[in-house]
Scaffold this active site. Sequence first.
Site, PDB file in Angstrom:
ATOM      1  N   GLY A  63       0.768  -1.236   0.000  1.00 21.60           N
ATOM      2  CA  GLY A  63       0.000   0.000   0.000  1.00 21.60           C
ATOM      3  C   GLY A  63       0.800   1.288   0.000  1.00 21.60           C
ATOM      4  O   GLY A  63       0.368   2.295  -0.552  1.00 21.60           O
ATOM      5  N   GLU A  73       3.813   4.097   6.041  1.00 20.59           N
ATOM      6  CA  GLU A  73       2.656   3.206   5.875  1.00 20.59           C
ATOM      7  C   GLU A  73       1.555   3.933   5.095  1.00 20.59           C
ATOM      8  O   GLU A  73       1.496   5.165   5.090  1.00 20.59           O
ATOM      9  CB  GLU A  73       2.174   2.778   7.277  1.00 20.59           C
ATOM     10  CG  GLU A  73       0.925   1.950   7.342  1.00 20.59           C
ATOM     11  CD  GLU A  73       1.026   0.579   6.693  1.00 20.59           C
ATOM     12  OE1 GLU A  73       1.310   0.519   5.481  1.00 20.59           O
ATOM     13  OE2 GLU A  73       0.781  -0.430   7.383  1.00 20.59           O
ATOM     14  N   ASP A  74       0.676   3.163   4.456  1.00 18.20           N
ATOM     15  CA  ASP A  74      -0.430   3.797   3.725  1.00 18.20           C
ATOM     16  C   ASP A  74      -1.517   4.285   4.682  1.00 18.20           C
ATOM     17  O   ASP A  74      -1.941   5.432   4.623  1.00 18.20           O
ATOM     18  CB  ASP A  74      -1.014   2.859   2.653  1.00 18.20           C
ATOM     19  CG  ASP A  74      -1.438   1.486   3.191  1.00 18.20           C
ATOM     20  OD1 ASP A  74      -1.243   1.206   4.390  1.00 18.20           O
ATOM     21  OD2 ASP A  74      -1.965   0.690   2.394  1.00 18.20           O
ATOM     22  N   ASP A  76      -5.048   1.526  10.701  1.00 15.11           N
ATOM     23  CA  ASP A  76      -6.447   1.186  10.947  1.00 15.11           C
ATOM     24  C   ASP A  76      -6.566   0.690  12.400  1.00 15.11           C
ATOM     25  O   ASP A  76      -6.643   1.497  13.320  1.00 15.11           O
ATOM     26  CB  ASP A  76      -6.847   0.122   9.912  1.00 15.11           C
ATOM     27  CG  ASP A  76      -8.309  -0.259   9.952  1.00 15.11           C
ATOM     28  OD1 ASP A  76      -9.137   0.596  10.282  1.00 15.11           O
ATOM     29  OD2 ASP A  76      -8.640  -1.417   9.643  1.00 15.11           O
ATOM     30  N   LYS A 119      -6.903   6.268  10.627  1.00 10.41           N
ATOM     31  CA  LYS A 119      -8.315   6.014  10.955  1.00 10.41           C
ATOM     32  C   LYS A 119      -8.371   5.737  12.457  1.00 10.41           C
ATOM     33  O   LYS A 119      -8.560   4.590  12.893  1.00 10.41           O
ATOM     34  CB  LYS A 119      -8.742   4.755  10.183  1.00 10.41           C
ATOM     35  CG  LYS A 119     -10.103   4.808   9.534  1.00 10.41           C
ATOM     36  CD  LYS A 119     -10.493   3.426   9.028  1.00 10.41           C
ATOM     37  CE  LYS A 119     -10.316   3.246   7.545  1.00 10.41           C
ATOM     38  NZ  LYS A 119     -10.755   1.898   7.087  1.00 10.41           N
ATOM     39  N   ASP A 148      -5.819  -0.571  -1.558  1.00  5.13           N
ATOM     40  CA  ASP A 148      -6.559  -1.481  -2.430  1.00  5.13           C
ATOM     41  C   ASP A 148      -7.790  -2.071  -1.767  1.00  5.13           C
ATOM     42  O   ASP A 148      -7.945  -2.033  -0.548  1.00  5.13           O
ATOM     43  CB  ASP A 148      -5.659  -2.658  -2.805  1.00  5.13           C
ATOM     44  CG  ASP A 148      -5.396  -3.579  -1.606  1.00  5.13           C
ATOM     45  OD1 ASP A 148      -4.949  -3.078  -0.562  1.00  5.13           O
ATOM     46  OD2 ASP A 148      -5.681  -4.787  -1.707  1.00  5.13           O
ATOM     47  N   ARG A 150      -5.558   0.474  -6.618  1.00  2.00           N
ATOM     48  CA  ARG A 150      -4.424   1.205  -6.052  1.00  2.00           C
ATOM     49  C   ARG A 150      -4.025   2.408  -6.891  1.00  2.00           C
ATOM     50  O   ARG A 150      -3.414   3.343  -6.403  1.00  2.00           O
ATOM     51  CB  ARG A 150      -3.197   0.285  -5.933  1.00  2.00           C
ATOM     52  CG  ARG A 150      -3.354  -0.851  -4.939  1.00  2.00           C
ATOM     53  CD  ARG A 150      -2.009  -1.509  -4.710  1.00  2.00           C
ATOM     54  NE  ARG A 150      -2.092  -2.825  -4.095  1.00  2.00           N
ATOM     55  CZ  ARG A 150      -2.166  -3.045  -2.784  1.00  2.00           C
ATOM     56  NH1 ARG A 150      -2.180  -2.042  -1.946  1.00  2.00           N
ATOM     57  NH2 ARG A 150      -2.241  -4.275  -2.305  1.00  2.00           N
TER      58      ARG A 150
HETATM   59  P1  IMP Z   1      -4.114  -2.405  10.730  1.00  2.00           P
HETATM   60  O1  IMP Z   1      -3.129  -3.464  11.119  1.00  2.00           O
HETATM   61  O2  IMP Z   1      -5.520  -2.785  11.085  1.00  2.00           O
HETATM   62  O3  IMP Z   1      -3.741  -1.021  11.211  1.00  2.00           O
HETATM   63  O4  IMP Z   1      -4.186  -2.421   9.157  1.00  2.00           O
HETATM   64  C1  IMP Z   1      -3.320  -1.767   8.399  1.00  2.00           C
HETATM   65  C2  IMP Z   1      -3.462  -2.226   6.969  1.00  2.00           C
HETATM   66  O5  IMP Z   1      -4.804  -2.561   6.617  1.00  2.00           O
HETATM   67  C3  IMP Z   1      -3.096  -1.089   6.062  1.00  2.00           C
HETATM   68  O6  IMP Z   1      -1.731  -1.076   5.819  1.00  2.00           O
HETATM   69  C4  IMP Z   1      -3.913  -1.387   4.835  1.00  2.00           C
HETATM   70  O7  IMP Z   1      -3.192  -2.239   3.989  1.00  2.00           O
HETATM   71  C5  IMP Z   1      -5.140  -2.086   5.341  1.00  2.00           C
HETATM   72  N1  IMP Z   1      -6.279  -1.161   5.452  1.00  2.00           N
HETATM   73  C6  IMP Z   1      -6.851  -0.660   6.560  1.00  2.00           C
HETATM   74  N2  IMP Z   1      -7.879   0.154   6.283  1.00  2.00           N
HETATM   75  C7  IMP Z   1      -7.957   0.185   4.943  1.00  2.00           C
HETATM   76  C8  IMP Z   1      -8.826   0.891   4.023  1.00  2.00           C
HETATM   77  O8  IMP Z   1      -9.729   1.653   4.376  1.00  2.00           O
HETATM   78  N3  IMP Z   1      -8.589   0.650   2.707  1.00  2.00           N
HETATM   79  C9  IMP Z   1      -7.607  -0.173   2.251  1.00  2.00           C
HETATM   80  N4  IMP Z   1      -6.761  -0.818   3.068  1.00  2.00           N
HETATM   81  C10 IMP Z   1      -6.952  -0.650   4.401  1.00  2.00           C
HETATM   82 MG    MG Z   2      -0.724  -1.822   4.060  1.00  2.00          MG
END
Ligand code: IMP
Ligand code: MG
Length: 175
Positions: free
Chosen positions: A41, A96-97, A100, A128, A156, A162
């Site tokens: 991402g 990082e993208d 979440d 987020k 994505d 993407r």
């Molecule tokens: P986390 O471990 O839950 O913080 O997730 C992080 C990863 O989940 C990011 O690097 C993204 O690849 C993916 N992700 C989380 N939210 C989104 C979204 O809204 N769209 C696309 N990818 C997301």
């Molecule tokens: Mg990611």
Amino acid sequence: MDKFETMISEEEIIQKVKELGAKISSDYEGESVVVIGVLTGAFIFTADLVREITVPVETIDFVSISSYEGDKSTGNFVFKKDISCDIKGKNVLVVEDIVDTGRTLKKLKELLMMREPKTLKICTAFDKPSRRVNDLVPDYNCITVPDEFIVGYGLDYDGRYRQFKDIRIVRKENE
Ligand code: IMP
Ligand code: MG
């Protein structure tokens, strides 16, 4: 066919990346930095961000630790690709993208800290915070987003979308 709604324009993203690059450059004044992008991402954000960083960038490397499937975080992590550089004693900037739940970066941060960098900071294109399940707070964030599943600018949905230059909310067919 999925339907989309634009959430953040290309112009706003470009402007925010420029501002963040300037902030990072001023924070690291007199230092050099190793940039580690989180695949897949962050490939676009990493490419844009490093071009706004004016302090020396020693190395740009990429890591892959995700196990994200569809639009739900599973919480299981596999080190799919490790970095090939030594970060001991370096200023590491993880790019990082989107943050979440925070699980990916919390785990990645732990793994990288074991290698004894001088400093380690996290920079994300999108944050987020309403979805966080731990205490992970990115050091740098371009744009805070609400709890919507977004695509574009590297993000994505099952590998797709993407390449969009703006950020869009996905409205799935059955919604
Ligand atoms: P986390 O471990 O839950 O913080 O997730 C992080 C990863 O989940 C990011 O690097 C993204 O690849 C993916 N992700 C989380 N939210 C989104 C979204 O809204 N769209 C696309 N990818 C997301
Ligand atoms: Mg990611």
